[in-house]
Design an enzyme around this catalytic site. Structure first.
Site, mmCIF file in Angstrom:
data_model
loop_
_atom_site.group_PDB
_atom_site.id
_atom_site.type_symbol
_atom_site.label_atom_id
_atom_site.label_comp_id
_atom_site.label_asym_id
_atom_site.label_seq_id
_atom_site.Cartn_x
_atom_site.Cartn_y
_atom_site.Cartn_z
ATOM 1 C CB ALA A 113 26.410 22.909 24.101
ATOM 2 C CE1 TYR A 158 27.587 21.558 29.779
ATOM 3 C CE2 TYR A 158 28.975 19.914 30.772
ATOM 4 C CZ TYR A 158 28.640 20.562 29.626
ATOM 5 O OH TYR A 158 29.363 20.033 28.574
ATOM 6 C CG ASP A 194 33.683 14.115 31.007
ATOM 7 O OD1 ASP A 194 33.178 15.248 30.592
ATOM 8 O OD2 ASP A 194 34.394 14.297 31.915
#
Length: 297
Positions: free
Chosen positions: A60, A125, A102
């Site tokens: 990521a 992001y 989250d």
């Protein structure tokens, strides 16, 4: 079982390399140039060489502030690469597990988020991670997405290591106290993935074990509360304990906005997979043991 992990040196990838072989699984962890998930044409070749039974995407773009200035790169990794990897797994009838965050939420709910809550990311992001979730689910119906938060371990860059470094340099630390969430340690996530893996490999499309799940540590806390636990643990291991001041988010401006309350409700993964959040305080002690040694007598 053969598991292909996209990403090799990240925190969760390293934990998976350690954890999965203990259950007898063979792990192939790849990163560029062997596996560049932003190169759609090379993904298929990497999967064919590894011949896995399960694909885990632990790769990521996680530089939250820098993503505001590099949206194309963040999207190439978090959205396009995730979707292409899931697509290649689906073409080979392989289940796929993807890690998310989250940060897909805006933090305004005022209670822990469940999987059905509407995402509303505040920055690049979070937006690219949400788009990656959508791409994965569209490409491969045998996918699990694990949303987690505040990932830490003895390896890589993370909040625990930052606090320890700053504690050795400064007499006082100022840490945000009005952002809520829960630390998640990489080895706990790896334990959960090890438990999930056999079911995912055996389950057909449509099995309730696939889909979106939340998994963090417990209990919920603030960055300030987490920092206090880190500094207290370091002090018990003979290291200096600087003063710790609580500040507001407004006192620590950053390039990207963070969700003020990113608490995740982890009940669904417990109901369907029997996996409960690990106590991050126990995991923190294990991490500090690895970084600093055991507590002093």
């Amino acid at each position: 079982m053969r598991v292909l992990v996209a990403g090799r040196e990240g925190q969760v990838a390293r934990a998976l390399r350690d954890r999965l072989p203990r259950d007898g699984h063979a792990v192939t962890a790849l990163e560029p140039p062997e596996l560049d998930i932003t190169d759609r044409g090379r993904i298929a070749a990497a999967l064919d060489r590894a011949a896995p039974d399960l694909v885990v995407n632990a790769a990521a773009y996680t530089a939250v502030d820098r993503a505001e200035d590099e949206p194309a790169l963040a999207a190439a990794i978090n959205r396009d690469g995730a979707g292409w990897l899931a697509e290649a797994a689906a073409a080979r009838a392989l289940p796929f597990l993807h890690l998310s965050t989250d940060y897909v939420f805006d933090g305004t709910k005022g209670a822990p988020y469940v999987e059905e809550d509407l995402p509303n990311p505040l920055g690049i992001y979070g937006r690219t991670k949400l788009e990656g979730e959508q791409a994965v689910l569209a490409a491969n119906p045998r996918s699990v997405i694990l949303r987690t938060a505040w990932v830490c371990s003895p390896h890589g860059a993370n909040f625990v290591k930052t606090m320890l470094r700053l504690a050795a340099e400064r007499p006082e630390l100022r840490v945000v106290a009005d952002q809520l969430g829960a630390p998640s340690f990489a080895h706990d996530l790896a334990d959960a993935i090890a438990r999930l893996a056999p079911r995912l490999v055996a389950a057909p499309s449509g099995d309730p074990g696939f889909g979106l799940f939340h998994l963090t540590g417990a209990p919920h806390t603030s960055w300030h509360g987490f920092a206090a636990a880190i500094l207290d643990g370091a002090a018990r291991r003979g290291h200096p304990r600087p003063a710790l001041a609580a500040i507001a988010t407004a006192d620590y401006p950053t390039r990207a906005r963070r969700p003020a309350d990113g608490r995740l409700d982890c009940g669904r993964i417990g109901r369907i997979h029997g996996i409960a959040p690990a106590d991050w305080r126990v995991s923190l002690a294990r991490c500090l043991d690895a970084l600093l040694g055991p507590e002093k007598e």
